[in-house]
Design a protein around this motif. Structure first.
Motif, PDB file in Angstrom:
ATOM      1  N   GLN A   7       8.071 -17.184 -14.565  1.00 24.50           N
ATOM      2  CA  GLN A   7       7.126 -17.111 -15.185  1.00 24.50           C
ATOM      3  C   GLN A   7       5.640 -16.100 -13.990  1.00 24.50           C
ATOM      4  OE1 GLN A   7       5.652 -20.341 -17.056  1.00 24.50           O
ATOM      5  NE2 GLN A   7       6.824 -20.017 -18.869  1.00 24.50           N
ATOM      6  N   LYS A   8       6.136 -16.857 -12.958  1.00 30.31           N
ATOM      7  CA  LYS A   8       5.284 -15.720 -11.527  1.00 30.31           C
ATOM      8  C   LYS A   8       5.072 -14.609 -11.448  1.00 30.31           C
ATOM      9  CE  LYS A   8       4.349 -20.769  -9.882  1.00 30.31           C
ATOM     10  NZ  LYS A   8       4.465 -21.100  -8.271  1.00 30.31           N
ATOM     11  N   ASN A   9       6.732 -14.542 -11.202  1.00 32.93           N
ATOM     12  CA  ASN A   9       7.420 -12.906 -11.090  1.00 32.93           C
ATOM     13  C   ASN A   9       6.615 -11.959 -13.054  1.00 32.93           C
ATOM     14  OD1 ASN A   9       8.474 -14.183  -9.229  1.00 32.93           O
ATOM     15  ND2 ASN A   9      10.369 -14.237  -9.706  1.00 32.93           N
ATOM     16  N   GLU A  10       7.046 -12.864 -13.577  1.00 29.46           N
ATOM     17  CA  GLU A  10       6.025 -12.153 -14.761  1.00 29.46           C
ATOM     18  C   GLU A  10       4.750 -11.291 -14.282  1.00 29.46           C
ATOM     19  OE1 GLU A  10       7.177 -14.183 -18.311  1.00 29.46           O
ATOM     20  OE2 GLU A  10       9.163 -13.302 -17.913  1.00 29.46           O
ATOM     21  N   LEU A  11       4.599 -12.702 -14.278  1.00 29.46           N
ATOM     22  CA  LEU A  11       2.471 -12.803 -14.159  1.00 29.46           C
ATOM     23  C   LEU A  11       1.938 -11.605 -13.062  1.00 29.46           C
ATOM     24  CD1 LEU A  11       1.552 -16.256 -14.485  1.00 29.46           C
ATOM     25  CD2 LEU A  11       0.993 -14.738 -15.955  1.00 29.46           C
ATOM     26  N   THR A  12       3.000 -11.698 -11.751  1.00 31.36           N
ATOM     27  CA  THR A  12       2.642 -10.859 -10.665  1.00 31.36           C
ATOM     28  C   THR A  12       2.737  -9.254 -11.000  1.00 31.36           C
ATOM     29  OG1 THR A  12       3.636 -12.335  -9.091  1.00 31.36           O
ATOM     30  CG2 THR A  12       3.129 -10.345  -7.982  1.00 31.36           C
ATOM     31  N   LEU A  13       4.149  -8.697 -11.617  1.00 26.95           N
ATOM     32  CA  LEU A  13       3.754  -7.465 -12.290  1.00 26.95           C
ATOM     33  C   LEU A  13       3.342  -7.406 -13.407  1.00 26.95           C
ATOM     34  CD1 LEU A  13       8.345  -7.613 -12.531  1.00 26.95           C
ATOM     35  CD2 LEU A  13       6.798  -6.628 -10.585  1.00 26.95           C
ATOM     36  N   ALA A  14       3.095  -8.996 -14.362  1.00 23.12           N
ATOM     37  CA  ALA A  14       1.772  -7.949 -15.483  1.00 23.12           C
ATOM     38  C   ALA A  14       0.098  -8.182 -14.441  1.00 23.12           C
ATOM     39  CB  ALA A  14       1.025  -9.218 -16.127  1.00 23.12           C
ATOM     40  N   ASN A  15       0.172  -8.664 -13.597  1.00 29.23           N
ATOM     41  CA  ASN A  15      -1.478  -8.890 -12.552  1.00 29.23           C
ATOM     42  C   ASN A  15      -1.582  -7.357 -12.180  1.00 29.23           C
ATOM     43  OD1 ASN A  15      -3.584  -9.590 -11.417  1.00 29.23           O
ATOM     44  ND2 ASN A  15      -2.599  -9.433  -9.119  1.00 29.23           N
ATOM     45  N   LYS A  16      -0.269  -6.614 -11.063  1.00 30.68           N
ATOM     46  CA  LYS A  16      -0.569  -5.415 -10.645  1.00 30.68           C
ATOM     47  C   LYS A  16      -0.816  -3.827 -11.328  1.00 30.68           C
ATOM     48  CE  LYS A  16       2.978  -6.496  -6.363  1.00 30.68           C
ATOM     49  NZ  LYS A  16       4.259  -6.190  -6.024  1.00 30.68           N
ATOM     50  N   GLU A  17       0.209  -4.279 -13.151  1.00 30.45           N
ATOM     51  CA  GLU A  17      -0.154  -3.478 -13.937  1.00 30.45           C
ATOM     52  C   GLU A  17      -1.599  -3.509 -14.147  1.00 30.45           C
ATOM     53  OE1 GLU A  17       2.225  -3.857 -16.917  1.00 30.45           O
ATOM     54  OE2 GLU A  17       3.994  -3.082 -15.783  1.00 30.45           O
ATOM     55  N   GLN A  18      -1.743  -4.748 -14.049  1.00 27.27           N
ATOM     56  CA  GLN A  18      -3.564  -4.973 -14.358  1.00 27.27           C
ATOM     57  C   GLN A  18      -5.228  -3.868 -14.222  1.00 27.27           C
ATOM     58  OE1 GLN A  18      -4.305  -8.690 -16.088  1.00 27.27           O
ATOM     59  NE2 GLN A  18      -3.016  -8.440 -17.713  1.00 27.27           N
ATOM     60  N   VAL A  19      -4.218  -5.114 -12.439  1.00 25.94           N
ATOM     61  CA  VAL A  19      -5.500  -3.748 -11.374  1.00 25.94           C
ATOM     62  C   VAL A  19      -5.181  -2.151 -10.888  1.00 25.94           C
ATOM     63  CG1 VAL A  19      -5.072  -4.570  -9.089  1.00 25.94           C
ATOM     64  CG2 VAL A  19      -4.958  -6.531 -10.555  1.00 25.94           C
ATOM     65  N   ALA A  20      -4.347  -2.229 -11.347  1.00 25.25           N
ATOM     66  CA  ALA A  20      -3.644  -0.760 -11.376  1.00 25.25           C
ATOM     67  C   ALA A  20      -4.437   0.310 -12.057  1.00 25.25           C
ATOM     68  CB  ALA A  20      -2.229  -0.541 -11.160  1.00 25.25           C
ATOM     69  N   GLN A  21      -4.490  -0.668 -13.290  1.00 25.96           N
ATOM     70  CA  GLN A  21      -5.484   0.080 -14.909  1.00 25.96           C
ATOM     71  C   GLN A  21      -6.702   0.522 -13.858  1.00 25.96           C
ATOM     72  OE1 GLN A  21      -4.594  -2.187 -17.757  1.00 25.96           O
ATOM     73  NE2 GLN A  21      -2.330  -1.816 -18.091  1.00 25.96           N
ATOM     74  N   GLN A  22      -7.152  -0.214 -13.254  1.00 29.83           N
ATOM     75  CA  GLN A  22      -8.665  -0.059 -12.485  1.00 29.83           C
ATOM     76  C   GLN A  22      -8.474   0.904 -11.642  1.00 29.83           C
ATOM     77  OE1 GLN A  22      -9.794  -3.934 -11.529  1.00 29.83           O
ATOM     78  NE2 GLN A  22      -9.386  -5.532 -12.850  1.00 29.83           N
ATOM     79  N   PHE A  23      -8.398   1.097 -11.361  1.00 31.20           N
ATOM     80  CA  PHE A  23      -8.130   2.592  -9.885  1.00 31.20           C
ATOM     81  C   PHE A  23      -6.794   3.708  -9.994  1.00 31.20           C
ATOM     82  CE2 PHE A  23      -8.575  -1.717  -7.724  1.00 31.20           C
ATOM     83  CZ  PHE A  23      -9.152  -1.921  -7.042  1.00 31.20           C
ATOM     84  N   THR A  24      -6.008   3.192 -10.726  1.00 30.04           N
ATOM     85  CA  THR A  24      -4.996   4.798 -10.947  1.00 30.04           C
ATOM     86  C   THR A  24      -5.654   5.701 -11.752  1.00 30.04           C
ATOM     87  OG1 THR A  24      -3.442   2.543 -12.035  1.00 30.04           O
ATOM     88  CG2 THR A  24      -3.145   5.525 -12.654  1.00 30.04           C
ATOM     89  N   PRO A  25      -7.422   5.853 -13.003  1.00 23.13           N
ATOM     90  CA  PRO A  25      -7.644   6.727 -13.615  1.00 23.13           C
ATOM     91  C   PRO A  25      -8.580   7.628 -11.885  1.00 23.13           C
ATOM     92  CG  PRO A  25      -7.793   4.784 -14.539  1.00 23.13           C
ATOM     93  CD  PRO A  25      -7.412   4.148 -13.429  1.00 23.13           C
ATOM     94  N   ASP A  26      -9.231   6.755 -10.829  1.00 18.90           N
ATOM     95  CA  ASP A  26      -9.577   7.788 -10.234  1.00 18.90           C
ATOM     96  C   ASP A  26      -8.618   7.939  -8.757  1.00 18.90           C
ATOM     97  OD1 ASP A  26     -12.235   6.221 -11.004  1.00 18.90           O
ATOM     98  OD2 ASP A  26     -12.118   4.374  -9.679  1.00 18.90           O
ATOM     99  N   ILE A  27      -7.431   7.143  -8.952  1.00 21.89           N
ATOM    100  CA  ILE A  27      -6.201   7.604  -8.139  1.00 21.89           C
ATOM    101  C   ILE A  27      -6.490   9.082  -8.853  1.00 21.89           C
ATOM    102  CG2 ILE A  27      -3.887   7.935  -7.404  1.00 21.89           C
ATOM    103  CD1 ILE A  27      -4.643   4.895  -6.750  1.00 21.89           C
ATOM    104  N   THR A  28      -5.460   9.133  -9.553  1.00 22.47           N
ATOM    105  CA  THR A  28      -5.411  10.668 -10.595  1.00 22.47           C
ATOM    106  C   THR A  28      -6.063  11.828 -10.068  1.00 22.47           C
ATOM    107  OG1 THR A  28      -4.111   8.631 -12.005  1.00 22.47           O
ATOM    108  CG2 THR A  28      -4.572  11.199 -13.298  1.00 22.47           C
ATOM    109  N   THR A  29      -7.812  11.332 -10.939  1.00 19.91           N
ATOM    110  CA  THR A  29      -8.863  12.633 -10.557  1.00 19.91           C
ATOM    111  C   THR A  29      -8.693  13.272  -9.849  1.00 19.91           C
ATOM    112  OG1 THR A  29     -10.252  10.873 -12.934  1.00 19.91           O
ATOM    113  CG2 THR A  29     -10.936  12.912 -11.092  1.00 19.91           C
ATOM    114  N   LEU A  30      -8.431  11.937  -8.486  1.00 26.23           N
ATOM    115  CA  LEU A  30      -8.229  12.961  -6.645  1.00 26.23           C
ATOM    116  C   LEU A  30      -7.624  14.054  -6.184  1.00 26.23           C
ATOM    117  CD1 LEU A  30      -9.838   9.822  -4.893  1.00 26.23           C
ATOM    118  CD2 LEU A  30     -11.482  11.541  -5.438  1.00 26.23           C
TER     119      LEU A  30
END
Length: 366
Positions: A129-152
């Motif tokens: 469950q922790k591994n699943e939560l870690t992957l899900a957390n990375k995906e959720q956090v990435a959703q906050q930063f990926t649009p800016d990185i993609t734009t740049l």
């Protein structure tokens, strides 16, 4: 000494049991031992459960000890309040609320011990469950930063495309003036004539623009890459901040949920074991025949009840007699003239005193 302690744990009347047979005493000592060891198991279970919550062994032991005392008191109360009446139906009706309470206690006691018994299996489920939560957390956090990185990154691509377009134009002019010099295109005159010079100047001017564009875009790309690096650092920082929350995902509720994902049969048998332990004193009293202790206890309670009823009836008879006597006394003196004259005289004197006092009060008011 130990036998006497267990008899006290059973909630039986020790004064009555002293005059009963050894077998009767041993029966209640066995019931008391069951009550005591159930409380010990409750103490262990609560201590472990609270340790998973507080991560403090001393606090867990203190609260677990209080919980053990509470379970001990409840079990002792449940067993001691079951009275043998000789009627199985009445006894079952009397014991049914206590059996329900015993089932609840068994569930509360067995669950933490199940968590301890299946700790390794639960840890494996929690790890997944922790591994699943870690992957899900990375995906959720990435959703906050990926649009800016993609734009740049798109900006970088656009700047690079500008350079590539300009280079293609320069290369095309280079090929043009070379072909003019070789006489393979244009005027098709071999040598560096006026047309060649014109095309060469045009190429050199565009090449200078390309160099300027490369310098400018290189600076812009470097600035954008710095922004991307900063955003990626922020992403890693956010991951590091949230990861401890996931690492600590092993509290009581998480373990209970993880236990529910394991096969239910072993947990069910452990629950049945504690249910049997918790309800065994109740069923021992229900199934055992009415013994010497029960008869003596019933005799003692009946004697108290009879004495109370006798006292109540005596007080009611005394009250009725007192009413009758008073009625006769007052009836006899009701028609006596001497008593009437005396009481009339005293009432007259009282009314005169009241009239004098009122008159005196009125005079003082003026």
């Amino acid at each position: 000494m130990l036998k006497q302690f267990f008899i006290i744990c059973s909630g039986a009347d020790t004064d009555i049991l002293e005059h009963c047979s050894k077998g009767e005493q041993n029966k209640y000592a066995g019931i008391g031992a069951t009550v005591f060891f159930t409380a010990v198991m409750a103490f262990i279970a609560a201590s472990y459960a609270l340790y998973t919550v507080f991560d403090n062994i001393f606090m867990a032991i203190a609260f677990g000890f209080i919980w053990g005392l509470l379970i001990f008191n409840l079990d002792r109360y449940i067993v001691s309040t079951i009275k043998k009446t000789g009627q199985l139906t009445d006894e079952l009706i009397q014991a049914s609320p206590r059996i329900i309470l015993a089932v609840i206690i068994a569930i509360v006691i067995s669950k933490p011990l199940e968590l301890k018994i299946f700790e390794k299996e639960i840890n494996q489920v929690l790890l997944e469950q922790k591994n699943e939560l870690t992957l899900a957390n990375k995906e959720q956090v990435a959703q906050q930063f990926t649009p800016d990185i993609t734009t740049l990154q798109n900006d970088i691509t656009g700047l690079q495309n500008d350079i590539n377009t300009k280079e293609a134009e320069v290369n095309a002019l280079y090929d043009t003036y070379i072909a003019e010099a070789e006489g393979t295109a244009g005027t098709k005159l071999l040598g560096k004539g006026p047309v060649y010079k014109e095309k060469r100047d045009k190429h050199d001017a565009l090449l200078a623009e390309l160099q300027v564009l490369k310098a400018e875009n290189k600076t812009k790309i470097a600035a954008i890459e710095t922004q991307i690096a900063t955003i990626k650092d922020d992403y890693e920082t956010q991951i590091l901040k949230t990861q401890p929350i996931i690492n600590n995902f092993d509290g009581l509720m998480a373990r209970v949920n993880a236990l529910s994902k394991l096969p239910w049969l072993p947990s069910f048998f452990i629950f049945l074991l504690f249910l049997a332990i918790e309800t065994s004193p109740i069923f021992a009293k229900l199934l055992s025949p009415k013994g010497t202790y029960d008869f003596k206890l019933e005799d003692q309670e009946t004697a108290v009840k009879t004495n109370l009823l006798q006292n109540k009836n005596q007080r009611e008879a005394l009250l009725r007699t007192d009413y009758a006597i008073n009625d006769r006394i007052y009836g006899d003196i009701e028609n006596e003239d001497e008593l009437y004259t005396y009481k009339r005289k005293k009432v007259r004197e009282l009314m005169q005193l009241q009239a004098d006092a009122f008159l005196k009060h009125q005079k003082n008011a003026f």
